[in-house]
Write a protein that holds these residues in place. Structure first.
Motif, mmCIF file in Angstrom:
data_model
loop_
_atom_site.group_PDB
_atom_site.id
_atom_site.type_symbol
_atom_site.label_atom_id
_atom_site.label_comp_id
_atom_site.label_asym_id
_atom_site.label_seq_id
_atom_site.Cartn_x
_atom_site.Cartn_y
_atom_site.Cartn_z
ATOM 1 N N SER A 234 9.002 -28.888 4.876
ATOM 2 C CA SER A 234 8.805 -28.461 6.265
ATOM 3 C C SER A 234 9.864 -27.425 6.614
ATOM 4 N N PRO A 235 9.579 -26.535 7.568
ATOM 5 C CA PRO A 235 10.547 -25.497 7.926
ATOM 6 C C PRO A 235 11.830 -26.092 8.481
ATOM 7 N N SER A 236 12.949 -25.412 8.202
ATOM 8 C CA SER A 236 14.248 -25.886 8.673
ATOM 9 C C SER A 236 14.341 -25.738 10.182
ATOM 10 N N PRO A 237 14.969 -26.691 10.863
ATOM 11 C CA PRO A 237 15.133 -26.570 12.316
ATOM 12 C C PRO A 237 16.026 -25.387 12.664
ATOM 13 N N LEU A 238 15.756 -24.782 13.798
ATOM 14 C CA LEU A 238 16.489 -23.602 14.240
ATOM 15 C C LEU A 238 17.603 -24.020 15.200
ATOM 16 N N TYR A 239 18.794 -23.489 14.976
ATOM 17 C CA TYR A 239 19.950 -23.794 15.814
ATOM 18 C C TYR A 239 20.456 -22.525 16.490
ATOM 19 N N LEU A 240 21.050 -22.708 17.654
ATOM 20 C CA LEU A 240 21.654 -21.603 18.395
ATOM 21 C C LEU A 240 23.173 -21.726 18.312
ATOM 22 N N LEU A 241 23.793 -20.711 17.717
ATOM 23 C CA LEU A 241 25.250 -20.609 17.680
ATOM 24 C C LEU A 241 25.645 -19.611 18.763
ATOM 25 N N LYS A 242 26.367 -20.092 19.764
ATOM 26 C CA LYS A 242 26.765 -19.262 20.906
ATOM 27 C C LYS A 242 28.278 -19.276 21.018
ATOM 28 N N PHE A 243 28.885 -18.098 20.983
ATOM 29 C CA PHE A 243 30.345 -18.082 21.114
ATOM 30 C C PHE A 243 30.818 -16.820 21.825
ATOM 31 N N GLY B 61 40.594 -15.567 14.742
ATOM 32 C CA GLY B 61 41.991 -15.696 15.145
ATOM 33 C C GLY B 61 42.176 -15.708 16.651
ATOM 34 N N LYS B 62 43.108 -14.904 17.128
ATOM 35 C CA LYS B 62 43.447 -14.892 18.556
ATOM 36 C C LYS B 62 42.317 -14.311 19.418
ATOM 37 N N ASN B 63 41.333 -13.667 18.780
ATOM 38 C CA ASN B 63 40.210 -13.106 19.545
ATOM 39 C C ASN B 63 39.157 -14.153 19.885
ATOM 40 N N PHE B 64 39.243 -15.322 19.250
ATOM 41 C CA PHE B 64 38.266 -16.388 19.495
ATOM 42 C C PHE B 64 38.508 -17.016 20.869
ATOM 43 N N ILE B 65 37.398 -17.287 21.602
ATOM 44 C CA ILE B 65 37.504 -17.910 22.924
ATOM 45 C C ILE B 65 36.815 -19.265 22.946
ATOM 46 N N ASN B 66 35.528 -19.302 22.599
ATOM 47 C CA ASN B 66 34.778 -20.559 22.712
ATOM 48 C C ASN B 66 33.579 -20.524 21.767
ATOM 49 N N CYS B 67 33.132 -21.722 21.344
ATOM 50 C CA CYS B 67 32.014 -21.806 20.399
ATOM 51 C C CYS B 67 31.161 -23.027 20.718
ATOM 52 N N THR C 200 30.668 -7.527 27.646
ATOM 53 C CA THR C 200 30.910 -7.592 29.088
ATOM 54 C C THR C 200 31.958 -6.539 29.468
ATOM 55 N N PRO C 201 31.992 -6.124 30.721
ATOM 56 C CA PRO C 201 32.942 -5.073 31.146
ATOM 57 C C PRO C 201 34.403 -5.443 30.942
ATOM 58 N N ASP C 202 34.717 -6.731 30.855
ATOM 59 C CA ASP C 202 36.123 -7.130 30.728
ATOM 60 C C ASP C 202 36.598 -7.208 29.281
ATOM 61 N N GLY C 203 35.840 -6.629 28.338
ATOM 62 C CA GLY C 203 36.285 -6.586 26.952
ATOM 63 C C GLY C 203 35.925 -7.806 26.127
ATOM 64 N N ARG C 204 35.091 -8.679 26.662
ATOM 65 C CA ARG C 204 34.648 -9.844 25.902
ATOM 66 C C ARG C 204 33.222 -9.622 25.400
ATOM 67 N N VAL C 205 32.814 -10.469 24.433
ATOM 68 C CA VAL C 205 31.467 -10.373 23.865
ATOM 69 C C VAL C 205 30.874 -11.771 23.766
ATOM 70 N N LEU C 206 29.615 -11.905 24.191
ATOM 71 C CA LEU C 206 28.865 -13.140 23.985
ATOM 72 C C LEU C 206 27.887 -12.903 22.836
ATOM 73 N N ASP C 207 28.049 -13.647 21.755
ATOM 74 C CA ASP C 207 27.180 -13.524 20.590
ATOM 75 C C ASP C 207 26.241 -14.720 20.524
#
Length: 376
Positions: free
Chosen positions: A105-114, A181-187, A145-152
């Protein structure tokens, strides 16, 4: 009935650093097995330098010589062996049972948001980590985002089928934390929900650009653009496929000669699978001065030769097209943005070509080009 599972997939490593490793697969046959195995090998960042394949209608024997695409690549050989074993029909049951099974069966799909701070090359660093963890990227959306962050947003499947465990999810986030490293915020990592359906099938490409990317044959304009970018493309744009129904009384011989490229053997196996062609015996010679020769003794699924002239022409055209243009690449300017558009073939099963996103982000990072938005 079968052989011990430990002998189904064997991996023998080279005695010196640059010597290829040899992967041997000996198992009951199934439709498209060569495509499935070569795809997995490509997913692990390995190149098939040469290979031999034979089958008798019930059993398949495959020997492939492989090397890492990059000297710095870390290959998890145990995970590779496990994935290859999972793709092989069970050695504990009869051939007939496997032919009647519906497959996995197909593998379940997960959302990685960070969230992370925007930094040139970080998108490739994340992609590299996911590939090393045997996670396949199905879709990506990057939103700065305008403040220099990125949502992936990465929609992924797990080759190890362990993302339902807390330990595996935490391990993924820990690896991302380490590489950013220090650029990581949340996952966050969870099963994908309705947000995936909202992104599915979305495209705002102009009709002319879509035709250039997805047309059955590349236009003269596209070919001229490639040759203008690189004069060597005139040499690359050569491939021959010869059909011989005299050499063997029961097989059609396909003799292929073309310029080598990454995933070439996978491409040939994929086309054979999608066109319902069985490679009964195949020899994939090593690349000599960038050129590959392949001799494939093939049959239709009914066990007969390919004698229909129209089918011969269609098969040869498809093979040449995939060998000459495994990817379509266009650089477009729409408004203030420069867009790099890359299209790649998709199997009839719906699986896209492995590691395309990895290669694209690697190339852009190497060239020092910043990526500020992505859609797959």
């Amino acid at each position: 009935m079968g052989i011990p599972c430990d002998d189904v997939v064997l991996i023998q490593h080279g005695k010196i650093p640059d010597e290829p490793s040899v992967i041997t697969v000996n198992c009951p046959d199934k439709a498209g097995l060569g495509c499935d195995l070569s795809r997995i090998i490509l997913e692990f960042g390995l190149c098939i330098t040469r290979g031999d394949s034979s089958k008798d209608g019930r059993w398949c024997y495959l020997v492939l010589w492989v090397v890492p695409q990059h000297s710095s690549l870390k290959v998890d050989w145990e995970s590779l062996k496990s994935r290859l074993l999972a793709a092989c029909p069970s050695c504990l049951f009869s051939y007939y049972f496997n032919q009647q099974s519906n497959g996995p069966s197909p593998s379940p799909l997960y959302l990685l948001k960070f969230w992370c701070l925007d930094q040139k090359g970080s998108l490739h660093d994340v992609t590299r980590v996911l590939c090393e963890l045997d996670l396949s990227i199905q879709r990506v959306k990057v939103m700065p985002t305008p403040d220099g962050r990125v949502l992936d947003l990465f929609f992924i499947t797990d080759g190890m089928e362990l993302l339902d465990t807390k330990q595996r999810r935490e391990n993924v986030c820990e690896h991302l934390t380490a590489v950013l490293g220090k650029n990581f915020i949340n996952c966050e990592l969870q099963l994908a929900g309705p947000e995936y359906e909202r992104l599915r099938g979305f495209s705002d490409l102009p009709p002319a650009v879509a035709e250039e990317l997805f047309g059955s044959e590349p236009s003269d304009k596209y070919t001229s653009m490639l040759q203008a970018l690189s004069p060597s493309m005139k040499t690359v744009n050569k491939a021959t496929v010869t059909v011989d129904n005299i050499m063997s009384p029961v097989h059609t011989l396909l003799q292929i000669r073309c310029v080598d490229h990454k995933g070439l053997i996978y491409d040939v196996m994929r086309i054979s699978k999608d066109c319902n062609i069985q490679i009964v015996y195949g020899r994939f010679s090593s690349s000599v001065e960038g050129v590959r020769n392949m001799d494939l003794f093939v049959q239709q699924t009914d066990g007969k030769k390919i004698v229909d002239p129209e089918r011969q022409i269609a098969l040869c055209s498809r093979l040449k097209e995939e060998m000459l243009h495994p990817l379509r690449v266009i650089i477009a300017n729409r408004g203030p943005d420069t867009e790099l558009l890359v299209a790649n073939p998709v199997e009839l099963s719906g699986k896209g070509r492995p590691r395309v996103f990895y290669d694209v982000t690697f190339a852009l990072k190497t060239l020092g080009i910043c990526i500020f938005s992505v859609r797959i």
